[in-house]
Motif scaffolding. Structure first.
Motif, mmCIF file in Angstrom:
data_model
loop_
_atom_site.group_PDB
_atom_site.id
_atom_site.type_symbol
_atom_site.label_atom_id
_atom_site.label_comp_id
_atom_site.label_asym_id
_atom_site.label_seq_id
_atom_site.Cartn_x
_atom_site.Cartn_y
_atom_site.Cartn_z
ATOM 1 N N ASP A 14 -27.717 9.981 8.411
ATOM 2 C CA ASP A 14 -28.984 10.647 8.736
ATOM 3 C C ASP A 14 -29.834 10.745 7.468
ATOM 4 O O ASP A 14 -30.922 10.185 7.391
ATOM 5 C CB ASP A 14 -28.699 12.036 9.306
ATOM 6 C CG ASP A 14 -29.986 12.745 9.719
ATOM 7 O OD1 ASP A 14 -31.021 12.055 9.843
ATOM 8 O OD2 ASP A 14 -29.962 13.971 9.907
ATOM 9 N N THR A 15 -29.334 11.457 6.476
ATOM 10 C CA THR A 15 -29.987 11.558 5.171
ATOM 11 C C THR A 15 -28.917 11.678 4.087
ATOM 12 O O THR A 15 -27.973 12.466 4.234
ATOM 13 C CB THR A 15 -30.923 12.782 5.083
ATOM 14 O OG1 THR A 15 -31.923 12.685 6.107
ATOM 15 C CG2 THR A 15 -31.617 12.827 3.726
ATOM 16 N N LEU A 16 -29.082 10.903 3.032
ATOM 17 C CA LEU A 16 -28.112 10.932 1.940
ATOM 18 C C LEU A 16 -28.837 10.658 0.632
ATOM 19 O O LEU A 16 -29.645 9.733 0.529
ATOM 20 C CB LEU A 16 -27.017 9.873 2.137
ATOM 21 C CG LEU A 16 -26.037 9.689 0.979
ATOM 22 C CD1 LEU A 16 -25.175 10.940 0.812
ATOM 23 C CD2 LEU A 16 -25.155 8.471 1.201
ATOM 24 N N GLU A 17 -28.544 11.474 -0.386
ATOM 25 C CA GLU A 17 -29.096 11.257 -1.720
ATOM 26 C C GLU A 17 -27.980 11.378 -2.741
ATOM 27 O O GLU A 17 -27.243 12.372 -2.765
ATOM 28 C CB GLU A 17 -30.212 12.260 -2.029
ATOM 29 C CG GLU A 17 -30.890 11.991 -3.370
ATOM 30 C CD GLU A 17 -32.158 12.804 -3.567
ATOM 31 O OE1 GLU A 17 -32.906 12.536 -4.527
ATOM 32 O OE2 GLU A 17 -32.399 13.719 -2.739
ATOM 33 N N ILE A 18 -27.856 10.352 -3.572
ATOM 34 C CA ILE A 18 -26.803 10.314 -4.583
ATOM 35 C C ILE A 18 -27.464 10.184 -5.950
ATOM 36 O O ILE A 18 -28.264 9.277 -6.178
ATOM 37 C CB ILE A 18 -25.846 9.123 -4.366
ATOM 38 C CG1 ILE A 18 -25.233 9.180 -2.962
ATOM 39 C CG2 ILE A 18 -24.760 9.107 -5.423
ATOM 40 C CD1 ILE A 18 -24.381 7.969 -2.628
ATOM 41 N N THR A 19 -27.140 11.088 -6.858
ATOM 42 C CA THR A 19 -27.629 11.017 -8.235
ATOM 43 C C THR A 19 -26.503 10.519 -9.121
ATOM 44 O O THR A 19 -25.388 11.064 -9.093
ATOM 45 C CB THR A 19 -28.110 12.396 -8.723
ATOM 46 O OG1 THR A 19 -29.159 12.858 -7.859
ATOM 47 C CG2 THR A 19 -28.639 12.303 -10.143
ATOM 48 N N LEU A 20 -26.784 9.478 -9.906
ATOM 49 C CA LEU A 20 -25.769 8.859 -10.751
ATOM 50 C C LEU A 20 -26.070 9.138 -12.218
ATOM 51 O O LEU A 20 -27.231 9.130 -12.634
ATOM 52 C CB LEU A 20 -25.725 7.350 -10.504
ATOM 53 C CG LEU A 20 -25.453 6.931 -9.051
ATOM 54 C CD1 LEU A 20 -25.639 5.427 -8.896
ATOM 55 C CD2 LEU A 20 -24.049 7.335 -8.632
ATOM 56 N N ASN A 21 -25.019 9.355 -12.991
ATOM 57 C CA ASN A 21 -25.161 9.617 -14.416
ATOM 58 C C ASN A 21 -24.755 8.392 -15.221
ATOM 59 O O ASN A 21 -24.271 7.393 -14.670
ATOM 60 C CB ASN A 21 -24.303 10.820 -14.822
ATOM 61 C CG ASN A 21 -24.712 12.085 -14.075
ATOM 62 O OD1 ASN A 21 -25.901 12.389 -13.977
ATOM 63 N ND2 ASN A 21 -23.735 12.815 -13.552
#
Length: 265
Positions: A14-21
């Protein structure tokens, strides 16, 4: 470096947000957890064809967005393709309910071909049955250039090479203009020679004007004469009416060319 992934209305997501370092990032999970869906969404960023079947809710569009932290080495690519260069560059793909898709780089619409060219410089998806970009000569040079830290030298070369290509294009334009000018000059010299060879004192201006008028109205003259001959060849005609009509047409023809004046007498 890939710093953020945003997925909306794609497959089971549905909705997905991934922050990568910075550094190694690992996404794990059981079979069916959705790891391949994330990879499939990234393939859209690579410029692969979209499929309307991948939309979860068919009444609204699907969005896949990836944000990259990029260095100045790609600035020349952005300038060459009329793109806005940003150190935090955002690539977005939108799949519409009708199956059509759109691609954007920093909110500027781009073609899939251009998206593929750019994304190849940003992402290397290496799965079990795929060949890594490490075997690509261009990618190898990028690694060497990055390690040698010759960014300023590369930018200088790219700028001068771009200017060189611009000058080559201008040179071609000047050559084409010169060729057209020579062609026009040859034609005008030909006309001048023709005029110089003509004895204008022996020409009858009135006769020339009559000839021009005749040729300009050749179709009208031919049409009227054809109608006259058709009337004269008709088996049953009203003589008085037909002769009146024929005379009218002869007057019209005689007005267009003095060669037919006698026909009107």
């Amino acid at each position: 470096m890939l710093s953020r992934i945003f997925i909306q209305n794609f497959a089971l997501i549905d909705t997905l947000e991934i922050t990568l370092n910075k550094g190694l990032q690992v996404i794990t999970g059981e079979t069916g957890a959705g790891k391949s869906i994330i990879l499939g969404a990234l393939r859209l960023i690579l410029g692969e064809r979209a499929d309307a079947k991948s939309i979860q809710n068919s009444e609204t569009k699907s969005i896949v967005e990836a944000e990259f932290a990029i260095n100045d080495n790609l600035q020349f690519f952005f300038e060459e393709n009329d793109l806005d260069f940003e150190h935090q560059t955002v690539i977005r793909r939108e799949i519409l309910p009708n199956g059509k898709s759109r691609a954007f780089v920093n909110d500027v619409p781009v073609t899939l071909d251009l998206l593929k060219m750019l994304s190849k410089k940003l992402i290397d998806i290496h799965s079990q049955f795929e060949t890594s970009n490490l075997f690509d000569e261009e990618y190898q040079f990028q690694i060497i250039d990055g390690l040698s830290k010759n960014k300023i030298l590369i930018l200088k070369y790219q700028t001068e090479f771009s200017e060189y290509k611009k000058l080559l294009k201008e040179l071609d334009n000047f050559k084409n203009q010169l060729a057209e000018s020579n062609k026009e000059s040859d034609y005008k010299n030909f006309l001048l020679e023709e005029l110089q060879n003509v004895n204008l004192d022996d020409l009858d201006l009135e006769e020339l004007q009559n000839q021009v008028k005749k040729h300009e109205n050749a179709e009208v003259i031919t049409d009227n004469l054809s109608q006259i001959f058709a009337k004269l060849d008709a088996e049953e005609i009203g003589v008085l009416d037909s002769m009146t009509e024929i005379k009218g047409k002869l007057v019209k023809v005689a007005d267009l060319s003095h060669e037919f004046t006698l026909l009107n007498q």
